[in-house]
Design a protein around this motif. Structure first.
Motif, mmCIF file in Angstrom:
data_model
loop_
_atom_site.group_PDB
_atom_site.id
_atom_site.type_symbol
_atom_site.label_atom_id
_atom_site.label_comp_id
_atom_site.label_asym_id
_atom_site.label_seq_id
_atom_site.Cartn_x
_atom_site.Cartn_y
_atom_site.Cartn_z
ATOM 1 N N LEU A 61 37.428 51.652 33.763
ATOM 2 C CA LEU A 61 37.742 50.235 33.586
ATOM 3 C C LEU A 61 39.250 50.032 33.416
ATOM 4 O O LEU A 61 39.825 49.092 33.975
ATOM 5 N N CYS A 62 39.890 50.909 32.662
ATOM 6 C CA CYS A 62 41.352 50.821 32.509
ATOM 7 C C CYS A 62 42.035 50.981 33.862
ATOM 8 O O CYS A 62 43.011 50.283 34.162
ATOM 9 N N ALA A 63 41.526 51.908 34.665
ATOM 10 C CA ALA A 63 42.099 52.116 35.994
ATOM 11 C C ALA A 63 41.894 50.882 36.865
ATOM 12 O O ALA A 63 42.780 50.493 37.632
ATOM 13 N N LEU A 64 40.725 50.248 36.750
ATOM 14 C CA LEU A 64 40.462 49.019 37.500
ATOM 15 C C LEU A 64 41.461 47.929 37.115
ATOM 16 O O LEU A 64 41.992 47.223 37.984
ATOM 17 N N GLN A 65 41.738 47.792 35.847
ATOM 18 C CA GLN A 65 42.697 46.778 35.401
ATOM 19 C C GLN A 65 44.086 47.058 35.952
ATOM 20 O O GLN A 65 44.833 46.132 36.291
ATOM 21 N N THR A 66 44.433 48.331 36.074
ATOM 22 C CA THR A 66 45.709 48.696 36.682
ATOM 23 C C THR A 66 45.748 48.267 38.143
ATOM 24 O O THR A 66 46.756 47.740 38.626
ATOM 25 N N VAL A 67 44.657 48.490 38.860
ATOM 26 C CA VAL A 67 44.577 48.081 40.264
ATOM 27 C C VAL A 67 44.766 46.573 40.390
ATOM 28 O O VAL A 67 45.495 46.092 41.269
ATOM 29 N N LEU A 68 44.136 45.814 39.507
ATOM 30 C CA LEU A 68 44.181 44.359 39.604
ATOM 31 C C LEU A 68 45.524 43.768 39.202
ATOM 32 O O LEU A 68 45.866 42.667 39.632
ATOM 33 N N THR A 69 46.279 44.502 38.393
ATOM 34 C CA THR A 69 47.570 43.981 37.942
ATOM 35 C C THR A 69 48.744 44.657 38.633
ATOM 36 O O THR A 69 49.896 44.350 38.330
ATOM 37 N N ASP A 70 48.464 45.547 39.570
ATOM 38 C CA ASP A 70 49.539 46.285 40.240
ATOM 39 C C ASP A 70 50.481 45.375 40.993
ATOM 40 O O ASP A 70 51.691 45.578 41.012
ATOM 41 N N ASN A 71 49.947 44.330 41.632
ATOM 42 C CA ASN A 71 50.769 43.393 42.398
ATOM 43 C C ASN A 71 50.846 42.080 41.633
ATOM 44 O O ASN A 71 49.869 41.347 41.551
ATOM 45 N N PRO A 72 52.004 41.748 41.058
ATOM 46 C CA PRO A 72 52.116 40.525 40.247
ATOM 47 C C PRO A 72 51.894 39.251 41.043
ATOM 48 O O PRO A 72 51.662 38.191 40.475
ATOM 49 N N ALA A 73 51.927 39.337 42.370
ATOM 50 C CA ALA A 73 51.729 38.147 43.192
ATOM 51 C C ALA A 73 50.259 37.779 43.290
ATOM 52 O O ALA A 73 49.905 36.685 43.692
ATOM 53 N N LYS A 74 49.376 38.709 42.900
ATOM 54 C CA LYS A 74 47.948 38.434 42.983
ATOM 55 C C LYS A 74 47.519 37.600 41.785
ATOM 56 O O LYS A 74 47.958 37.834 40.660
#
Length: 222
Positions: free
Chosen positions: A184-197
């Motif tokens: 889940l922590c890794a998923l959150q990293t994926v979702l926040t990796d691009n600040p434009a998203k």
């Protein structure tokens, strides 16, 4: 607005694709090229993954593999070249294993982007624009354009040592709760990796994903 997120069948496909990708990354031939994209300290760890560890890591609630979804220039060129692009470009020569994984992943994300673009973005970390372009093409056209390119497939966030250390450390734990928390922590990293998203919307979908939201201390790779 409510977001249902990926369904159980979608997550089964994510797990299946992750498993095939990890087996490929562990392999001697096709895997060597993929491992070279990871930090050098982690390459031996990936090459030594056991079958049990691969099954555990494959259960991550997002695609561990990337089709360069965040590389807008790459996909703009690919979409622009048409289905009969440069067939003799050396970068279009891929191994059978990579070809199968790319084709299967494109097919999965294509149908998911058409049915539920928010779920497609949740499992791939892709942008709205990428999902819209993917859904606008025919599946056959996509496969003709991209399925056998050797420069398309790679590990997600390949350059992030912290991301992969979490997955290859607590993400492989024999304790299910620790594994789930690391995933889940890794998923959150994926979702926040691009600040434009638009992370807030994706976070709402992530809350509905089939993963317990636990908080567990990070354990290092042994």
């Amino acid at each position: 607005m409510e977001f249902a997120g990926p369904q159980r069948d979608d997550m089964a496909n994510v797990q299946s694709l992750n498993h095939a990708f990890l087996v490929c990354v562990r392999s001697d031939r096709a895997g060597q090229m993929l491992r070279e994209q990871l930090p050098s300290s982690l390459r031996p760890v990936v090459a030594a993954l056991s079958d049990l560890q691969i099954r555990r890591l494959a259960a991550s609630p997002f695609l561990l593999l990337s089709l360069r979804e965040s590389d807008d220039d790459y996909w703009d060129r690919l979409f622009a070249q048409g289905p009969n692009g440069d067939l003799f470009n050396s970068k279009r020569i891929a191994s059978d294993a990579i070809h199968r994984i790319v084709a299967a992943t494109l097919g999965f994300l294509w149908q998911l982007a058409r049915r539920d673009p928010h779920a497609a973005r949740l499992v791939s970390g892709a942008s709205v624009n990428w999902c819209e372009q993917l859904a606008a093409h025919t599946l056959l056209g996509l496969l003709q354009q991209a399925a056998d390119r050797s420069d398309l497939l790679g590990p997600r966030l390949a350059g992030s040592e912290a991301f992969w250390r979490r997955l290859l450390g607590p993400g492989l734990s024999s304790e299910r709760n620790i594994r789930n928390a690391a995933h889940l922590c890794a998923l959150q990293t994926v979702l926040t990796d691009n600040p434009a998203k638009p992370y807030n919307r994706l976070r709402a979908a992530a809350c509905s994903a089939l993963v317990p939201t636990l908080s567990v201390a990070h354990r290092p790779i042994r």
